[in-house]
Every structure is written in C-alpha cells, then in structure tokens.
Design an enzyme around this catalytic site. Sequence first.
Site, short mmCIF file in Angstrom:
data_model
loop_
_atom_site.label_atom_id
_atom_site.label_comp_id
_atom_site.label_asym_id
_atom_site.label_seq_id
_atom_site.Cartn_x
_atom_site.Cartn_y
_atom_site.Cartn_z
N ASP A 38 0.84 -1.20 0.00
CA ASP A 38 0.00 0.00 0.00
C ASP A 38 0.88 1.25 0.00
O ASP A 38 1.73 1.41 0.87
CB ASP A 38 -0.94 -0.01 1.21
CG ASP A 38 -2.14 0.88 1.01
OD1 ASP A 38 -2.41 1.29 -0.14
OD2 ASP A 38 -2.83 1.19 2.01
N HIS B 149 -3.56 13.92 1.29
CA HIS B 149 -3.82 12.99 2.40
C HIS B 149 -2.67 13.01 3.40
O HIS B 149 -2.89 13.11 4.61
CB HIS B 149 -4.04 11.57 1.85
CG HIS B 149 -4.12 10.51 2.91
ND1 HIS B 149 -5.19 10.41 3.76
CD2 HIS B 149 -3.26 9.52 3.27
CE1 HIS B 149 -5.00 9.39 4.61
NE2 HIS B 149 -3.84 8.84 4.31
N GLU C 102 -10.76 4.02 3.60
CA GLU C 102 -9.83 4.84 2.82
C GLU C 102 -10.10 4.62 1.34
O GLU C 102 -10.15 3.47 0.87
CB GLU C 102 -8.36 4.51 3.15
CG GLU C 102 -7.96 4.92 4.56
CD GLU C 102 -6.45 4.92 4.82
OE1 GLU C 102 -6.01 5.65 5.72
OE2 GLU C 102 -5.71 4.19 4.13
N GLU D 138 -9.16 4.32 -2.26
CA GLU D 138 -7.93 4.05 -3.00
C GLU D 138 -8.24 3.38 -4.33
O GLU D 138 -9.33 2.87 -4.56
CB GLU D 138 -7.02 3.09 -2.20
CG GLU D 138 -6.68 3.57 -0.80
CD GLU D 138 -5.46 2.86 -0.20
OE1 GLU D 138 -4.73 2.16 -0.95
OE2 GLU D 138 -5.25 3.01 1.01
N ASP E 60 -9.29 0.55 1.84
CA ASP E 60 -8.30 0.13 2.84
C ASP E 60 -8.88 0.44 4.23
O ASP E 60 -8.55 1.44 4.85
CB ASP E 60 -7.00 0.91 2.59
CG ASP E 60 -5.94 0.64 3.63
OD1 ASP E 60 -5.95 -0.45 4.23
OD2 ASP E 60 -5.10 1.52 3.85
N ARG F 103 -8.29 3.41 13.46
CA ARG F 103 -7.37 4.52 13.79
C ARG F 103 -6.81 4.43 15.19
O ARG F 103 -5.69 4.90 15.45
CB ARG F 103 -8.10 5.85 13.62
CG ARG F 103 -8.65 6.09 12.23
CD ARG F 103 -7.57 6.08 11.18
NE ARG F 103 -8.13 6.32 9.85
CZ ARG F 103 -7.43 6.15 8.73
NH1 ARG F 103 -6.17 5.74 8.77
NH2 ARG F 103 -8.00 6.39 7.56
N GLN G 113 -4.18 1.76 15.17
CA GLN G 113 -3.05 2.30 14.41
C GLN G 113 -2.19 3.25 15.24
O GLN G 113 -0.96 3.15 15.26
CB GLN G 113 -3.58 3.02 13.17
CG GLN G 113 -2.50 3.44 12.17
CD GLN G 113 -3.09 4.00 10.86
OE1 GLN G 113 -4.31 4.02 10.68
NE2 GLN G 113 -2.23 4.45 9.97
N LYS H 18 -4.72 -2.43 9.89
CA LYS H 18 -5.04 -2.53 8.46
C LYS H 18 -5.35 -3.97 8.06
O LYS H 18 -6.14 -4.19 7.14
CB LYS H 18 -3.84 -2.07 7.64
CG LYS H 18 -3.38 -0.64 7.91
CD LYS H 18 -4.32 0.36 7.25
CE LYS H 18 -3.74 1.77 7.31
NZ LYS H 18 -4.52 2.69 6.50
N THR I 212 -9.26 -5.52 3.67
CA THR I 212 -9.11 -4.62 2.53
C THR I 212 -10.13 -5.11 1.50
O THR I 212 -10.15 -6.30 1.21
CB THR I 212 -7.69 -4.72 1.93
OG1 THR I 212 -6.74 -4.45 2.97
CG2 THR I 212 -7.49 -3.75 0.78
N GLU J 104 -9.68 12.37 8.10
CA GLU J 104 -9.44 13.73 7.59
C GLU J 104 -10.70 14.59 7.72
O GLU J 104 -10.63 15.74 8.13
CB GLU J 104 -8.99 13.67 6.13
CG GLU J 104 -7.64 13.02 5.95
CD GLU J 104 -7.41 12.60 4.49
OE1 GLU J 104 -6.96 13.43 3.71
OE2 GLU J 104 -7.69 11.42 4.17
#
Lengths: 439, 439
Positions: free
Chosen positions: B138, B145, B210, B212, B244, B248, B251, B264, B268, B384
């Site tokens: 990834d 971002h 996410e 992607e 993805d 958080r 993480q 993660k 996915t 975000e």
Amino acid sequence: MINLNETHDAMLESWLDSANDPNTDFPIQNLPFGVFKRKNTDEAFRVGVAIGDSIIDLTAISWLKDLEENTQKALHSCNSPSLNALMKCGPEVWSSLRLMLSRALRKGSEQEALLRPTLVPQQSVKLKIPVDIGDYTDFYSSIHHATNVGLLFRPENPLLANYSWVPVAYHGRASSIYLSGTDIKRPQGQLKTSFASYPIYAPTEKLDYEVELGVYIGKENRPGETVNIDQTPQHIFGLCVLNDWSARDIQAWEYQPLGPFLSKSFATSISPWVITLEALAPFQMPHERPQSHPSPLSHLNSSQNQALGAIDIQLECYLSSKTMQSDKLNPQRLSKTSFKHSFWTIYQMLTHHASNGCQLRSGDLFGTGTQSGPTPLEVGSLLEMTEGGKRTVELNSGEERNFLEDYDKITLTGFCERIGFRRIGLGSVTGKIVPAKPT
Amino acid sequence: MINLNETHDAMLESWLDSANDPNTDFPIQNLPFGVFKRKNTDEAFRVGVAIGDSIIDLTAISWLKDLEENTQKALHSCNSPSLNALMKCGPEVWSSLRLMLSRALRKGSEQEALLRPTLVPQQSVKLKIPVDIGDYTDFYSSIHHATNVGLLFRPENPLLANYSWVPVAYHGRASSIYLSGTDIKRPQGQLKTSFASYPIYAPTEKLDYEVELGVYIGKENRPGETVNIDQTPQHIFGLCVLNDWSARDIQAWEYQPLGPFLSKSFATSISPWVITLEALAPFQMPHERPQSHPSPLSHLNSSQNQALGAIDIQLECYLSSKTMQSDKLNPQRLSKTSFKHSFWTIYQMLTHHASNGCQLRSGDLFGTGTQSGPTPLEVGSLLEMTEGGKRTVELNSGEERNFLEDYDKITLTGFCERIGFRRIGLGSVTGKIVPAKPT
C-alpha cells in the site's frame, strides 16, 4: 506447550549410522521436513524428511503396512512440491507421521530392509523453498535488539511505550524470500546522509544481516476468527533459521511514517529444513519476562505460556570475507545468543497477529525479528555491533567491517542442546553478497 | 503511456443494447476482466469480460475462427479460476484479445449470432476475487492525504522530508483482501487513550475507510531486476477500486516504529472487475507536480511520465447507515476526488517498488494509498473529514458520524469521463460493518 513422548527419548538410535553421529543436525529425535529432488534429473520436487546424512522420500513409503489413518493422510499430502498440504492437516496428523517415522527408523525396526532403499543422500539432492509462502510478517520480539536500535536513534527514549504491550511487527515481502545458498545482490535505493540536501539512488553502503527464526503457520484460523494463546501450538507447523537482510541507509531515509519497505524487501533468506514444534519440545522452558514490565494483556497471557513459552534455540552468526574464503581461514563467529531471551513468545506473536481476525493461512511465515541477547557478544546485527557503523569489527584476516562488503558470506545456524536430550539442529542459512552491478 | 487506437473510438456501439446505455460502467470501450460462475451451479469459476449488463464467457469462444496467435494464447489462459495466467502474458497478448473482442462485439459484427448465446447476465453470476494475489503493498501517494494526516499528528511538521523524494509505501496483508460485498467485522485490538496508563483489548472505536485504487501487476520483472519507468506499463495489467479499512485507535498505538500492522490487516475490500490500462488510455493526462517540490530522482522521472503519467479517475465515497437503509434514503456522498491529484504516478510507484530488485509477480497488487484532493470536499477518509474525530459529519438521516458505526455501508465508485470519449466505469466496492461480536 507440546508434551514429551517416546520420540524424544535420548536413548533412541537409528539403524542409519550417520543419524547417530553426535554432531549431526538430524538425529532420529529431529525428523525435519523439506522439499527435494535428485540433482540433474527431471523428477518432480517432493516432500522428504532429513535423517543423518540422508533423506527419506515420503512419496516412496506409502505402501508400508498397518499405517494409522492419520499417517496415511499425512503421506498422501506429501506427493507435492510444497509442504502446504501437510501443514494444513493439523497436529494429530503431523504427530502420527512423526511417531511412525521414529519407530520405522529405530535400530531393530523390522522396516529397515524396506526403508533403506528409499533413502536419498543429502549430497545428491537439490532442495527448494519447502513452502508456498503466502504472507510474510516480521516481528520485533527481542527487547535487547529494540533497545540497542532505539539507543542509536532516540538515545533519550530508546524503548517506545508500546513495546511492553504490543508484539510489534510489520508486514514483509514474500516474493523476495530466497533459499539458503542464493547469492544476495547488493540492492540499490535512495540514500541520504544527514549532511546532504537531497538523496541519491545508489547501491546501499550499509548492508547488514539480522539473526532471526522463521515460524511457519500450520492449521489455519478462519477469516475473522482470533486464536486463543493456548491453542496456538496447533497453528504452528515448525521453525527455520532466517536472515532478514537489511539496508540501513535505505531504511533510515524511507521508514517514516509507514515503516521499513525497500530496505528489507530485496531479500530474506531461509534455511531449507522445517523443524517441527514437536521436535523442539524438550527445549521449551519458562518464559522469563523482565519484572520491570507490566504483565501482558490477558489474551496474550496464560500459565501455559509462562511455564513453557520460551524455546532455548541457540543462534550463531558467522562471517567469511572473500580473503578468508580464498585463504581458507575459518569463518569468524560474530555473535551467539538464544531465542530464550525473546521478550515475546511465538505463541504471543501468533495470538497477537490473529487478534484482529486476520487469517493466518497454512504456509504463511513470520520472522521473530532480530534476536539479540543481553550482552554485547549476543547482538544479532552489525548495526548493533558497530553502533550504527561508528565502531569496526576486526576479522581474523586482519580486515575490518562496519557493514557487509561484496563477497562476504554470512552463515546463521540454529541448534538446541539440553542435558538428557539429543542435540537437535535447525541447520543453517547462508548467503553471499554479490555486487550491485557486474564488475 | 498507452496509445489510443480503434478500441477507444467513442462512436463504437455494441450489438448488445445494454452496453450502449450512457450510464453503464461497461461500454464496448471498457471490456474489463473478472472471474465468475453462474449462481447455484457446480460449474468452475472462469474468466469473463463485462459488457453492458452481461458477461462474455471467454472459455466459450475459443472456437472462433481466424484468431490471431496472441488472441489464441490469451483465450487459452482464461480457462482458469484466476486472471494470473493471462496477466503473465504481457501487453501484446492483452491488446490482441481486446481488439478481437472490440470487433466481435461491435454493431454489425458477423459474430453476433455466434457470441450472443455465450453471454451470461451479470445478475445471474457469482463473482470471486479475480486474481490469486501474492503480495500486497500500500502506497501513500496523495500529498493532500499525507499533509492532512500529518497535521493531526505533527502540526509543526506535517509533511516529512522524504515525501518529495520517496513514493512512501508499506507491505500489506494479502490474506485479508475481500471481494466487494463481503461484510466487514469490526476488529478488536489494543486501544490506548492518551489519558489511560495502559491499553485495553477491545473492539475499535475509530473504524474508518480509505478511498484508494488498486493496481495489479501484469508481466513480471526477474528477481533482482529493476524496471525502467518507461517500461512500467507492460508490468501493469489493470486497476480496481480499493477500500483500505483502517482502525485509527489501533493504528495510533501500534504504528511506531515499524508502521501500520493490525490496524489494516483485518480487511481490505476490492471491486470485482479489473479495468485494463488500455481501457484507461483516453484519461491519461500530464502529471502536475507542485512546483514547490524538487524534481524526482532521474530513475523516477521521464518525459513520458510527465506528459501522460496522471490518470483522471474520479472517485466517490458514499455512506448509508442502518437507518438510511431501512428508511430507503439515498446513500450520502461523503466526498469526491480524482486520482489525477496524486503526487506520485502509478509508474513511479512501480519503478520505486522494483528499484531494489524486488520481484513484482503477476497478480501482485498495490494500493495507491488514500486519495484526497486539494479541498475539504475531496478527502478520502473520515480521519481527515472529522479531523481525527473532533468534528462530526451530518448525515441526511439526521444522524452524525465521527467514525463508522455498526451496519454502516460504505460504497466507493470509480469512473472516467472526458469530452469526446465514452464514459468508462471501474465499478464499485461496498462493505457493511458488522459488530465485533454477535449481539
């Protein structure tokens, strides 16, 4: 976490003399798995078990009489160029095969006459990576390594706060796992010194090895399912010795904020034989967690893991330079340690890995991370030994090393010794550095 | 990096009406690949190409006459439950098959009568992950971002010094890649708030998506070999939409110093159809690198990459809560952006990935990293959008979100539009959150 049984008896001897040599890695108490074919033939790769200086071809013995159903199942899965099918079968099947082989290979076995012709000398075979490795993960389980490396980068705060709680790991690259003996091309990458205002793309100048063990997944958990720590031994097929080649200059520049990438993915080398957890049972020991650290969270803790979670696998690292090779000097031992010092056990690592529901598939591999012991003679990388390249290591040829030079050959070996038990070898993993570009 | 040819002609229409619908993702100019079987049958999964509301079964047309050798080779590789064999063939073979299909499916083709019976309605099939994915990587290619996330964690230094030089990436987990439509179980993991003195093991409270793209490797480089940036299109088979999923809180606690891991690797999600690079050719455009950044190192730079390295793929994200689903409210669009804003092109990412000699194998997948555009309406994650959970997003049901709740359904879609060309859809990837434990 695995019980001792008759296959571990130190008094057992094989009718094959080479298996009784006290220095062999592969006595009758070991019985590790590999994938082989005879050199210079068109025959298919298939599963075998190492015994002394030979290999017993598991595709050639399925006609043995009175085999247990689990043994038949095991042998059926061995007609394959990888161990994956056998790994998927689970511990009852693995154990049943081991017991049958142990009995059949013993001195006095009635099967000697039938089995002897199926043996293949190890010298006459070509080995391959024994497993189709799906995902590869690398842990960071040695607190001594983490502290040594942390001191270089964050002298004021070497060990991060999460280390006591999280068996830290990162996903690695399966496509660049190579079998022992494969030459390692010095990788190119982006290098930036602290004095330069921009990086260059050039061959790494800080090539290093890392002394690790590899752990192969056996039985799978289902997607979304976690694995209780006391069930983890069912999910581990066996271990190998692993060299996590590392380019320290590429790593320093690339690793923030998402971790190591190209500094690792150029090559990881593994030893060819997979030593089963059952063969390692006599070397299980209490897991000593430094008292200054809190107890692990309950899902990473169990009395079984405390009592027998550590494994006393001794690990040695040898270097032989081009000069040493041509002058026929002995390879120089750079370090020696034991996996018993690991802060996290392989059972904790596995439970952690699956604790978010991530599926661990048969044949997946995880590295333990560099194993360094508590003293300077026990560090598992040049990064630590030379304090990031500031000090030099003197070789018996009079040469010096900060990091690896072209044509240096690194050999990592693993073995287990304990009074009252036979020595068990994990074999070794070697790799020679070749230049980034042909010279 | 791919030339336009007759297959891109906007005037082309198919004899299959549904392919001419202006809203279809799959006009005759697209021709994406997938793997399918008819629902509730025992038939084998096999390769097909989407056209309008149908699929052309590539195992059912090998009897077509006068096929080019490359087309025959392509069709021969399609009798398989994965695209890997076709991906390995290389661009001449892919192109030849595309041209044949484009001609055979056109209005007026003599082959209509022969082909019509081989069509399978998309509604009647079960799709699977179309590729045996070896390694998954990834990237982190959106500077918007990276800056947005950096601002949350390092307000004084949001963008790290390496960002302008290194297409930053980390290795991901292939075993937890799921097909669109698979429910996503809220993962458990170690969570530690800044107020707590120790972590707990509990379901994530900060579950996020996410936005992607996924990029599939076609032709392989050999182990140890690098890939010149102008050769990269040969190594890319096609693209999909990728979510993805990210936890958080897990993480934040785990990611130092080795990067994201369990935050993660629980899931996915990918869209089912692979859109070839050739189908995307009309949407290639100049790659605009912000002038405040230095030029890339020469191995990551070429006039071809500057002229056509960007691809204008529009990406939208929709959320539908449980209430919205039961009240039959429309899913709410949370953001919309384009891949054209990416700081690194897919060609730069690929060259970087192989720049240390790492082999990229047919079927390997890389994610582009979250795609966020320059404005707040273009951000590709809740992290975000809510500034790390500090702000809330209001839904059209009157509900609010900081992060994802159980039963929220996230849909990401990708498509390309350009005046003078037919709209090309990448399809969509959906996933609904289900509770960590059955309630």
